[in-house]
Design a protein around this motif. Structure first.
Motif, PDB file in Angstrom:
ATOM      1  N   SER A   7      27.293  32.705  46.491  1.00 16.56           N
ATOM      2  CA  SER A   7      27.832  33.174  45.218  1.00 16.56           C
ATOM      3  C   SER A   7      26.757  33.166  44.145  1.00 16.56           C
ATOM      4  O   SER A   7      25.939  32.242  44.069  1.00 16.56           O
ATOM      5  CB  SER A   7      28.998  32.282  44.782  1.00 16.56           C
ATOM      6  N   THR A   8      26.746  34.198  43.329  1.00 20.65           N
ATOM      7  CA  THR A   8      25.821  34.266  42.196  1.00 20.65           C
ATOM      8  C   THR A   8      26.517  33.881  40.898  1.00 20.65           C
ATOM      9  O   THR A   8      25.971  34.084  39.818  1.00 20.65           O
ATOM     10  CB  THR A   8      25.251  35.693  42.074  1.00 20.65           C
ATOM     11  N   LEU A   9      27.729  33.355  41.004  1.00 15.38           N
ATOM     12  CA  LEU A   9      28.526  32.986  39.844  1.00 15.38           C
ATOM     13  C   LEU A   9      28.489  31.476  39.627  1.00 15.38           C
ATOM     14  O   LEU A   9      28.169  30.707  40.537  1.00 15.38           O
ATOM     15  CB  LEU A   9      29.973  33.444  40.030  1.00 15.38           C
ATOM     16  N   HIS A  10      28.847  31.064  38.433  1.00 13.78           N
ATOM     17  CA  HIS A  10      28.971  29.639  38.146  1.00 13.78           C
ATOM     18  C   HIS A  10      30.145  29.078  38.956  1.00 13.78           C
ATOM     19  O   HIS A  10      31.167  29.756  39.136  1.00 13.78           O
ATOM     20  CB  HIS A  10      29.217  29.438  36.649  1.00 13.78           C
ATOM     21  N   PRO A  11      30.031  27.854  39.458  1.00 16.32           N
ATOM     22  CA  PRO A  11      31.132  27.281  40.252  1.00 16.32           C
ATOM     23  C   PRO A  11      32.483  27.312  39.555  1.00 16.32           C
ATOM     24  O   PRO A  11      33.509  27.552  40.200  1.00 16.32           O
ATOM     25  CB  PRO A  11      30.666  25.842  40.492  1.00 16.32           C
ATOM     26  N   LEU A  12      32.507  27.094  38.235  1.00 17.47           N
ATOM     27  CA  LEU A  12      33.778  27.134  37.510  1.00 17.47           C
ATOM     28  C   LEU A  12      34.392  28.532  37.544  1.00 17.47           C
ATOM     29  O   LEU A  12      35.622  28.684  37.600  1.00 17.47           O
ATOM     30  CB  LEU A  12      33.581  26.677  36.066  1.00 17.47           C
ATOM     31  N   VAL A  13      33.534  29.555  37.501  1.00 21.40           N
ATOM     32  CA  VAL A  13      34.024  30.934  37.590  1.00 21.40           C
ATOM     33  C   VAL A  13      34.611  31.188  38.969  1.00 21.40           C
ATOM     34  O   VAL A  13      35.663  31.824  39.119  1.00 21.40           O
ATOM     35  CB  VAL A  13      32.896  31.932  37.278  1.00 21.40           C
ATOM     36  N   ASP A  14      33.948  30.681  39.999  1.00 23.75           N
ATOM     37  CA  ASP A  14      34.470  30.824  41.357  1.00 23.75           C
ATOM     38  C   ASP A  14      35.835  30.155  41.497  1.00 23.75           C
ATOM     39  O   ASP A  14      36.766  30.717  42.085  1.00 23.75           O
ATOM     40  CB  ASP A  14      33.498  30.208  42.367  1.00 23.75           C
ATOM     41  N   TYR A  15      35.958  28.943  40.965  1.00 21.79           N
ATOM     42  CA  TYR A  15      37.243  28.247  41.031  1.00 21.79           C
ATOM     43  C   TYR A  15      38.320  29.022  40.285  1.00 21.79           C
ATOM     44  O   TYR A  15      39.461  29.139  40.752  1.00 21.79           O
ATOM     45  CB  TYR A  15      37.107  26.839  40.447  1.00 21.79           C
ATOM     46  N   GLY A  16      37.945  29.564  39.120  1.00 23.06           N
ATOM     47  CA  GLY A  16      38.907  30.359  38.347  1.00 23.06           C
ATOM     48  C   GLY A  16      39.332  31.604  39.098  1.00 23.06           C
ATOM     49  O   GLY A  16      40.518  31.956  39.110  1.00 23.06           O
ATOM     50  N   ALA A  17      38.369  32.282  39.739  1.00 25.52           N
ATOM     51  CA  ALA A  17      38.690  33.475  40.530  1.00 25.52           C
ATOM     52  C   ALA A  17      39.605  33.119  41.698  1.00 25.52           C
ATOM     53  O   ALA A  17      40.543  33.853  42.022  1.00 25.52           O
ATOM     54  CB  ALA A  17      37.405  34.125  41.039  1.00 25.52           C
ATOM     55  N   GLY A  18      39.352  31.965  42.319  1.00 28.91           N
ATOM     56  CA  GLY A  18      40.190  31.531  43.423  1.00 28.91           C
ATOM     57  C   GLY A  18      41.621  31.263  42.994  1.00 28.91           C
ATOM     58  O   GLY A  18      42.574  31.683  43.664  1.00 28.91           O
ATOM     59  N   PHE A  19      41.786  30.595  41.859  1.00 30.37           N
ATOM     60  CA  PHE A  19      43.143  30.319  41.364  1.00 30.37           C
ATOM     61  C   PHE A  19      43.849  31.594  40.930  1.00 30.37           C
ATOM     62  O   PHE A  19      45.061  31.738  41.122  1.00 30.37           O
ATOM     63  CB  PHE A  19      43.084  29.326  40.199  1.00 30.37           C
ATOM     64  N   PHE A  20      43.092  32.537  40.361  1.00 30.73           N
ATOM     65  CA  PHE A  20      43.686  33.824  39.981  1.00 30.73           C
ATOM     66  C   PHE A  20      44.193  34.561  41.214  1.00 30.73           C
ATOM     67  O   PHE A  20      45.320  35.077  41.230  1.00 30.73           O
ATOM     68  CB  PHE A  20      42.658  34.682  39.239  1.00 30.73           C
ATOM     69  N   LEU A  21      43.386  34.601  42.275  1.00 28.36           N
ATOM     70  CA  LEU A  21      43.804  35.266  43.508  1.00 28.36           C
ATOM     71  C   LEU A  21      44.975  34.543  44.159  1.00 28.36           C
ATOM     72  O   LEU A  21      45.841  35.190  44.766  1.00 28.36           O
ATOM     73  CB  LEU A  21      42.631  35.347  44.484  1.00 28.36           C
ATOM     74  N   LEU A  22      45.012  33.226  44.032  1.00 27.10           N
ATOM     75  CA  LEU A  22      46.141  32.474  44.579  1.00 27.10           C
ATOM     76  C   LEU A  22      47.433  32.862  43.868  1.00 27.10           C
ATOM     77  O   LEU A  22      48.474  33.065  44.512  1.00 27.10           O
ATOM     78  CB  LEU A  22      45.889  30.973  44.434  1.00 27.10           C
ATOM     79  N   LEU A  23      47.360  32.989  42.541  1.00 20.92           N
ATOM     80  CA  LEU A  23      48.535  33.404  41.773  1.00 20.92           C
ATOM     81  C   LEU A  23      48.968  34.814  42.165  1.00 20.92           C
ATOM     82  O   LEU A  23      50.164  35.081  42.374  1.00 20.92           O
ATOM     83  CB  LEU A  23      48.225  33.346  40.278  1.00 20.92           C
ATOM     84  N   VAL A  24      47.995  35.727  42.274  1.00 21.44           N
ATOM     85  CA  VAL A  24      48.304  37.098  42.675  1.00 21.44           C
ATOM     86  C   VAL A  24      48.923  37.121  44.071  1.00 21.44           C
ATOM     87  O   VAL A  24      49.882  37.856  44.330  1.00 21.44           O
ATOM     88  CB  VAL A  24      47.030  37.976  42.633  1.00 21.44           C
TER      89      VAL A  24
END
Length: 352
Positions: A7-24
């Motif tokens: 990943s080229t993203l900050h770990p917090l961004v990755d976690y946020g993306a993961g939680f967003f996809l979980l909600l979706v």
């Protein structure tokens, strides 16, 4: 682990993306399972056009189940999990279900146009057998395009931010095969379907507008026209919700075709990808807002908290009118009936 999958993203961004996809994923599964359960319960009453709505629910649910768990796990892992095999699988599933969704929406728009343009005597001209054949054709068409990169026409690869995979857009400039594949895909799977959808619904909206203008002096007709407008608006929202969700991603992909993917900041590449994936959760909520019948049937699906399961109980024809998932038998009014009234015939407005 290869660098291209880091990943080229900050770990917090990755976690946020993961939680967003979980909600979706949760909203997609719950909403589309409700659509499919309602369709099963009312299967004998489904009209031809409803089968396409069911097919759209299958594509959305299939995308959520086959893709999102891997994407969520990779986001929380801060690197893509599984290397090349899982990347190939993920990209293939995304392209496969994406094309199937796009072609289903296109077919829905064309059939909606035909239904509002035919006379009352021909309104049942589109038979279920025909729709089954069309749906089979949609899936075969999507499968064909998804397989092409596996046999050398086009390629699949990781996204610039490293925790997702898709078509290798950079191949547009790097090879003749990549150029011809991406150009053909854009024309046959994106531009042509989108143009067809916009043209069909624009034409329908214009016909409804003209019909409404001509009948608004009659007491009963405005309500009938409003119902037809509501049904058309629901179909428009379903189609344009999909197009709007995927447009930012298409723009970013188009940019990466002519520029290096490194020219796109990882965060800019991530947001359109997440927004596109959210499209799988929209449709059930649109149905719920616009279809009274769908709301009633969902409320009957009491499958939790120890309530009695109604899913497989047969409908009583004496107590319930014929219903469908979206186009309610009590709600749906043929455009042809409105036009027939305008021509001076005195028959009363009847719902399908």
């Amino acid at each position: 682990m290869e660098d291209k999958y880091a990943s080229t993203l900050h770990p917090l961004v990755d976690y946020g993306a993961g939680f967003f996809l979980l909600l979706v994923a949760i909203l997609t599964v719950v909403g589309n399972v409700a659509v499919l359960a309602t369709a099963v319960k009312c299967f004998s009453h489904l009209k031809s056009a409803d089968l396409l709505s069911v097919n759209l629910a299958v594509t959305d649910l299939g995308m959520a189940v086959s893709m999102y768990p891997l994407a969520i796990a990779s986001a929380w892992n801060h690197a893509w999990i599984g290397g090349d095999p899982s990347c190939l699988y993920y990209a293939l599933m995304g392209f496969f279900f994406g094309v199937a969704s796009m072609m289903t929406l296109t077919t829905m728009a064309v059939i909606r146009y035909l239904v509002t343009s035919t006379t009352t005597s021909n309104r049942n001209m589109i038979k279920k057998k025909t729709i089954y054949i069309v749906i089979m054709g949609i899936w075969l068409y999507a499968l064909l395009w998804a397989i092409f990169p596996l046999v050398g026409w086009g390629h699949y690869g990781p996204e610039p931010f490293g925790i997702s995979c898709t078509i290798a857009w950079a191949e547009f400039q790097n090879s003749v095969s990549g150029f011809s594949f991406i150009l053909s895909m854009f024309i046959l799977c994106t531009i042509t379907p989108a143009t067809t959808i916009i043209t069909c619904y624009t034409t329908i909206a214009w016909k409804l507008h003209k019909a409404y203008q001509e009948i608004q002096n009659y007491d009963k007709m405005p309500n009938a026209a409003k119902v037809e407008k509501k049904l058309t608006l629901m179909a428009v929202l379903v189609s344009f919700g999909f197009l709007a969700s995927w447009s930012p991603y298409a723009i970013v992909s188009f940019w990466s075709m002519f520029r290096s993917s490194e020219s796109i900041p990882p965060y800019i590449a991530l947001l359109p990808c997440l927004f596109a994936k959210s499209s799988t959760a929209f449709n059930p909520f649109i149905y719920y807002m616009f279809s009274k019948t769908f709301r009633q049937k969902v409320k009957q699906l009491k499958c939790c908290c120890g309530w009695r399961v109604h899913l497989l109980q047969p409908e009583s024809s004496g107590d319930n009118p014929a219903v469908s998932v979206i186009w309610s038998a009590r709600d749906n009014i043929q455009m042809s009936s409105i036009l027939k009234f305008n021509n001076g015939q005195s028959s009363s407005m009847m719902t399908q």
